[in-house]
Design an enzyme around this catalytic site. Structure first.
Site, PDB file in Angstrom:
ATOM      1  N   CYS A  32      -3.374  -3.769   4.578  1.00 19.55           N
ATOM      2  CA  CYS A  32      -2.437  -4.800   5.050  1.00 19.55           C
ATOM      3  C   CYS A  32      -2.869  -6.207   4.652  1.00 19.55           C
ATOM      4  O   CYS A  32      -2.077  -7.148   4.731  1.00 19.55           O
ATOM      5  CB  CYS A  32      -2.297  -4.746   6.565  1.00 19.55           C
ATOM      6  SG  CYS A  32      -1.831  -3.129   7.162  1.00 19.55           S
ATOM      7  N   GLU A  52       0.848  -1.185   0.000  1.00 18.89           N
ATOM      8  CA  GLU A  52       0.000   0.000   0.000  1.00 18.89           C
ATOM      9  C   GLU A  52       0.889   1.243   0.000  1.00 18.89           C
ATOM     10  O   GLU A  52       0.481   2.314   0.431  1.00 18.89           O
ATOM     11  CB  GLU A  52      -0.990  -0.018   1.155  1.00 18.89           C
ATOM     12  CG  GLU A  52      -0.408  -0.298   2.507  1.00 18.89           C
ATOM     13  CD  GLU A  52      -1.478  -0.366   3.592  1.00 18.89           C
ATOM     14  OE1 GLU A  52      -2.243   0.585   3.707  1.00 18.89           O
ATOM     15  OE2 GLU A  52      -1.516  -1.379   4.319  1.00 18.89           O
ATOM     16  N   HIS A 109      -1.737 -10.023  12.298  1.00 19.93           N
ATOM     17  CA  HIS A 109      -1.244  -8.768  11.720  1.00 19.93           C
ATOM     18  C   HIS A 109      -0.934  -7.848  12.899  1.00 19.93           C
ATOM     19  O   HIS A 109      -1.762  -7.686  13.804  1.00 19.93           O
ATOM     20  CB  HIS A 109      -2.306  -8.142  10.809  1.00 19.93           C
ATOM     21  CG  HIS A 109      -2.014  -6.702  10.521  1.00 19.93           C
ATOM     22  ND1 HIS A 109      -0.820  -6.317   9.941  1.00 19.93           N
ATOM     23  CD2 HIS A 109      -2.700  -5.564  10.767  1.00 19.93           C
ATOM     24  CE1 HIS A 109      -0.812  -4.995   9.826  1.00 19.93           C
ATOM     25  NE2 HIS A 109      -1.938  -4.518  10.325  1.00 19.93           N
TER      26      HIS A 109
END
Ligand code: HMG
Length: 397
Positions: A113, A81, A235
Site C-alpha cells: 500500500c 499491488e 492508510h
C-alpha cells in the site's frame, strides 16, 4: 527551484456495487458488530469482471484531467499491488486512454500500500526539478483475501488520481518526510496467488509500531511544530486502524508532556470521523486507501481551513512507511467540489452476498487469455471490452 509543490487536483473512483457488512457478517455466522464496530466497516465495494485497476484509475483521472494537463504531464506513475502483467505497466494504458502527450514516461511502482506514496514523492521530486511540468499519479487496487477468510471483511476496490504541480491548489507538500523500512511477512501476495496471504494480528502491530516510529522521528526533527498539525489521515486497511494508531501513540514515549500529548491526541482522534466516512463505505483499496481518506477528510470536515497543516501516514506491508505533511491551500474545497463524494457513494447498487460471491469467483475463473464482457446498459465510464490473445482492450461509454 520552486519549493511549493503538491497536489493540484485529486479524485477517487470506486465500482458501482457494494455488499452490506451486516449481511456479510450474518452470512458468515459472525456478530455484525464485529464488522461495523470492531473494524468500523459498513459497506464493501465489489468490482465486476469488466473493471480492473486500469479502468478504475482512468475513471478517477477522467474527473480531473483537462487539456492543459494532457500537454504538461511528463510522468504517468501507476501504483498498484493488483497488477496483471509482470512487464507492461498499467500506466501505458492510462497514458493512451487519457490522451497524454507522447513525450511522457509511463511506469508502475510497487511496495504494497506504500507504493502510492512512493509514486507521489517521485512525482513531487520530478516537478521540483521541472517546475513548469506536471505529473499524474494513479493509485488503484482490488483488495482480495478470499471468501470466508479472516481478511474477507477488509476487502474493497478503488482508485485515486492526483495531478502534481508547482502551483498546487489543494495541498502544498512539505519537503521533510519521515520514512521507515523493516523486512517482515505481515502481508504479502506471492505471484502465483490470486489472494493476499496475511498474518493479520501481526500486521496490526507492525502498522502501529511503524506509525509510532515515524512520529517519534518527526517529533525529534520538528519539535513543537508537530503540535500545530490540525489533523492526521492514515492508510486505512479498515477504518478502525486510524484510531488504533493514535491509541498506540498515547502509550508511546513522546517529547510532549503527558497532559499536552493527551489533549493533542484527543484532538486528532476527534478529526477521524470525517476522514473515515468514505473508507467505511468502500473498504480497503490498498494503495488508494490513504488518499481516499484524505479526500474524505477534505470534503467532510467542516472545521478545516486553508493554512491548516495535515499529517499523512502511509503504510505498506512488508514493510515500508512514510509520514509526511502538507498545508491546505486557499480555495482547496472549491477545487474538490466536482469530484465524487458521499452522494455518489449512496447511489451505488447494493448486491446480495451470493452475488458478491459470484463476482468474486468469476474473477478467479475468468479466462485471462481470451474473454469478452457483457457491460450493463447503465454503466458509464472506462471498461474492459475484451481480452484477445493476452491483449487487453479498453473502451469508454
Ligand atoms: P480477526 O481475528 O477476525 O478479528 O482479524 P479480531 O478478533 O482481531 O477482531 C477485530 C476487532 O473487532 C477487534 O477490535 C475486536 O475487539 C473487535 P480491536 O481489539 O482490534 O480494537 N470485535 C468486536 N467489536 C464489537 N462487537 C463484537 C466484536 N468482536 C470482535 N462482537 C483482522 C481482524 C483485521 C486482523 C483481519 O480482518 C485481517 O487479517 N485483515 C487483513 C490484514 C489487515 O487489514 N491488517 C491491517 C494492518 S496491515 C496494512 O494496513 C497493510 C495492508 O493494507 C496491505 C498492504 O500494505 O498492501 C493490509
Amino acid at each position: 527551484m520552486s519549493n511549493t509543490i503538491g497536489i493540484d487536483k485529486i479524485a477517487f473512483y470506486t465500482p458501482d456495487y457494494y455488499v452490506d457488512m451486516v449481511e456479510l457478517a450474518e452470512a458468515r455466522g459472525i456478530d455484525p458488530n464485529k464488522y461495523t464496530i470492531g473494524l468500523q466497516q459498513d459497506l464493501m465495494a465489489v468490482i465486476p469482471v469488466w473493471e480492473d485497476i486500469v479502468t478504475m484509475g482512468a475513471n478517477a483521472a477522467q474527473q480531473i484531467i483537462d487539456d492543459a494537463d494532457r500537454s504538461l504531464i511528463d510522468q504517468v506513475i501507476f501504483a498498484t499491488e493488483s497488477s496483471f502483467d509482470y512487464s507492461k505497466s498499467a500506466a501505458t494504458y492510462i497514458h493512451r486512454l487519457l490522451d497524454i502527450q507522447p513525450q511522457a514516461a509511463s511506469f508502475e511502482v510497487k511496495q504494497a500500500c506504500y507504493a502510492g506514496t512512493a509514486g507521489l514523492m517521485m512525482a513531487v521530486n520530478y516537478v521540483r526539478l521541472n517546475p513548469n511540468r506536471r505529473a499524474l499519479v494513479i493509485t488503484s487496487d482490488i483488495a482480495r483475501y478470499g471468501l470466508e477468510s479472516s481478511g474477507e471483511p477488509t476487502q474493497g476496490a478503488g482508485a485515486v488520481a492526483m495531478i502534481i504541480s508547482n502551483q498546487p491548489r489543494i495541498l502544498a507538500i512539505e519537503e521533510e518526510t519521515f520514512k521507515y523500512s523493516t523486512e517482515h511477512y505481515d502481508f504479502w501476495r506471492p505471484s502465483h496467488s490470486p489472494v493476499a496471504l496475511v498474518d493479520g494480528h501481526f500486521s496490526n502491530e507492525l502498522y502501529m509500531d511503524s506509525f509510532v516510529k515515524v512520529f517519534q522521528d518527526a517529533e525529534e526533527a520538528m519539535g513543537r511544530r508537530l503540535a500545530t498539525i490540525s489533523a492526521f489521515v492514515f492508510h486505512l486497511p479498515y477504518t478502525k486502524m486510524a484510531k488504533k494508531a493514535l491509541d498506540a501513540l498515547s502509550e508511546a514515549e513522546t517529547q510532549l508532556d503527558e497532559k499536552k500529548r493527551s489533549s493533542q491526541i484527543a484532538h486528532w482522534q476527534d478529526q477521524l470521523p470525517a476522514a473515515i466516512e468514505y473508507g467505511r463505505r468502500i473498504g480497503n483499496t490498498y494503495t488508494a486507501a490513504l488518499y481516499i481518506s484524505f479526500i474524505s477528510m477534505l470534503k467532510e470536515n467542516e472545521t478545516l481551513k486553508a493554512g491548516d497543516r495535515i499529517g499523512l501516514f502511509s503504510y505498506g506491508s512488508g514493510a515500508v512507511s512514510e509520514l509526511f505533511f502538507g498545508e491546505l491551500v486557499e480555495g482547496y474545497s472549491g477545487q474538490l467540489a466536482e469530484t465524487i463524494g458521499l452522494e455518489e457513494l449512496a447511489n451505488r447498487q447494493q448486491i446480495s452476498v451470493a452475488e458478491y460471491e459470484q463476482l468474486f469467483t468469476e474473477r478467479d475463473q475468468m479466462d485471462t487469455t481470451n474473454a469478452s464482457f457483457d457491460i450493463p446498459e447503465t454503466y458509464q465510464g472506462f471498461y474492459l471490452r475484451e481480452i484477445d490473445e493476452n491483449r487487453r482492450y479498453y473502451d469508454f461509454k
